[in-house]
Write an enzyme that holds these catalytic residues in place. Structure first.
Site, short mmCIF file in Angstrom:
data_model
loop_
_atom_site.label_atom_id
_atom_site.label_comp_id
_atom_site.label_asym_id
_atom_site.label_seq_id
_atom_site.Cartn_x
_atom_site.Cartn_y
_atom_site.Cartn_z
N LYS A 111 -6.83 -2.50 9.04
CA LYS A 111 -7.36 -3.86 9.08
C LYS A 111 -7.68 -4.33 10.48
CE LYS A 111 -5.81 -5.59 4.68
NZ LYS A 111 -5.03 -6.53 3.91
N LYS A 193 -9.23 2.89 -2.01
CA LYS A 193 -8.52 2.24 -3.13
C LYS A 193 -9.30 1.01 -3.59
CE LYS A 193 -5.52 -0.92 -0.68
NZ LYS A 193 -4.30 -1.61 -0.50
N LYS A 196 -9.49 -6.09 -3.48
CA LYS A 196 -9.96 -7.41 -3.86
C LYS A 196 -11.15 -7.84 -3.03
CE LYS A 196 -5.35 -9.28 -4.76
NZ LYS A 196 -4.26 -9.88 -3.98
P1 AMP Z 1 -2.37 -7.10 -2.96
O1 AMP Z 1 -3.70 -7.07 -3.63
O2 AMP Z 1 -2.42 -6.40 -1.67
O3 AMP Z 1 -1.72 -8.44 -2.93
O4 AMP Z 1 -1.44 -6.20 -3.89
C1 AMP Z 1 -0.68 -6.66 -4.98
C2 AMP Z 1 -0.02 -5.48 -5.66
O5 AMP Z 1 -1.01 -4.63 -6.25
C3 AMP Z 1 0.79 -4.57 -4.73
O6 AMP Z 1 1.94 -4.14 -5.41
C4 AMP Z 1 -0.13 -3.42 -4.47
O7 AMP Z 1 0.57 -2.23 -4.18
C5 AMP Z 1 -0.86 -3.29 -5.79
N1 AMP Z 1 -2.20 -2.71 -5.62
C6 AMP Z 1 -3.20 -3.19 -4.85
N2 AMP Z 1 -4.30 -2.41 -4.94
C7 AMP Z 1 -3.97 -1.40 -5.78
C8 AMP Z 1 -4.68 -0.26 -6.28
N3 AMP Z 1 -5.94 -0.02 -5.93
N4 AMP Z 1 -4.04 0.56 -7.14
C9 AMP Z 1 -2.75 0.32 -7.52
N5 AMP Z 1 -2.03 -0.72 -7.08
C10 AMP Z 1 -2.63 -1.58 -6.22
#
Ligand code: AMP
Ligand code: TRP
Length: 327
Positions: A111, A193, A196
């Site tokens: 990032k 990956k 969002k």
């Molecule tokens: P975040 O979007 O960073 O707030 O992530 C929220 C949760 O979703 C965390 O537990 C991440 O590890 C999980 N997560 C985010 N992106 C992925 C992905 N592409 N595949 C699986 N888990 C994800």
């Protein structure tokens, strides 16, 4: 009974990666554990946010927690900034962590891209995450694979303080990662990956996507030219990612799915997958629409903050005492 804690950032576009990696586990764990699920708004301001949008996204994530099946009668749902202990403990942990270990975090490297103008919050973000977890004497942290390094850092800091300050200061937590959904990749680029924030909306399927959008995104998902449906992440990352999604939503094993589609083309496989994902997301969208408008949502967050706050206060008293802080 074990204590479970996890959090999701309120940055919009909660997608099937978030669901399969994290949210699905939240629901599975709540019957046999004491679960605390947080909307980590302080994490999201590591990059600038529009205040109005942020408020909306906080309520969206809270409603999505409930829409996928997190039950406020069983689990605590609350907003991070409503409990001051997170920021307070974060400072104590900051003083007990090393710039070297933070510099090794791959998420920070990705990032910040080496910019001198990268916000300090991006650098110290994993410490705030460690504070979230340690504040509740957490045993288990259900997250996607991408958070493995942050969980390790949290454990290192807890063990370090237990060894140098006082043995019972922190409970040392374990991460919990699902096999099938731990890492869902972007549909347009299976080497990164699903995220969002990616610009291409067809790189992800958001939990609130309409049926038509789900269909479009899956039908255009990147595959390969050899035409065989099999799991081989190294050589066939696109098809393997779709198989993973299929397996996670249907509960069928990858082997069974591969056997069922032997001799079929990618088009047939994708069409089936469209139906499976649409069917899984329909009830979530319906629940979301009801909950998002309801008074229950605000009541849940209010009582969640009170319940979480009471646990946090107890931990802070103990931790501060061990450090010789506070009267
Ligand atoms: P975040 O979007 O960073 O707030 O992530 C929220 C949760 O979703 C965390 O537990 C991440 O590890 C999980 N997560 C985010 N992106 C992925 C992905 N592409 N595949 C699986 N888990 C994800
Ligand atoms: N850093 C996590 C992510 O980006 C979100 C998060 C913040 C979290 N605090 C947490 C996850 C505590 C689990 C426990 O996905």
């Amino acid at each position: 009974m074990k204590r479970v804690f996890s959090g999701v950032q309120p940055t919009g576009n909660i997608h099937i990666g978030n669901y399969l990696g994290a949210l699905k586990q939240f629901v599975e764990l709540q019957d046999e554990n004491e679960c605390i699920y947080c909307i980590v708004d302080l994490h999201s301001i590591t990059v600038p946010q529009d205040p109005k949008e942020l408020r909306k996204h906080i309520l969206d994530v809270a409603a999505l927690y409930m829409a996928v099946g997190v039950d406020p009668k069983k689990s605590i749902i609350f907003v991070q900034s409503d409990v001051s202990g997170h920021a307070e403990l974060s400072w104590i942990l900051t003083c007990n962590s090393y710039t070297g270990e933070l510099s090794r975090m791959t998420q920070f490297k990705d990032k910040s891209k080496g910019r001198e103008s990268a916000p300090t919050g991006l650098f110290t973000y994993p410490i705030l995450m460690a504070a979230d977890i340690l504040l509740y004497d957490t045993d288990i942290v259900p997250v996607g694979n991408d958070q493995k390094q942050h969980i390790e850092l949290c454990r290192d800091i807890a063990i370090r303080i237990n060894n140098t300050v006082k043995k019972d200061t922190f409970v040392v937590p374990d991460g919990r990662f699902l096999k099938a959904g731990a890492r869902i990749m972007a549909l347009d680029d299976p080497m990164s990956k699903m995220s969002k924030s990616a610009e291409n909306v067809h790189s992800r399927i958001s939990l609130l996507d309409e049926d038509n959008k789900i269909k479009k995104s899956i039908m255009r998902a990147t595959t390969d030219s050899d035409g065989e449906i099999k799991f081989d992440f190294e050589n066939k990352p696109g098809v393997s990612n779709l198989l993973n999604i299929y397996s996670a939503f249907s509960g069928k094993s990858i082997e069974d799915i591969v056997a069922a589609f032997s001799g079929c083309g990618y088009g047939d496989f994708k069409k089936e997958l469209v139906g499976i994902v649409q069917e899984a997301l329909t009830p979530i969208k319906k629940n979301f629409d009801e909950i998002r408008q309801s008074q229950e949502l605000l009541d849940t967050l209010r009582s969640g903050a009170e319940r979480a706050g009471a646990i946090a206060e107890k931990t802070m008293k103990r931790v501060k005492g061990n450090f010789g802080l506070g009267f």
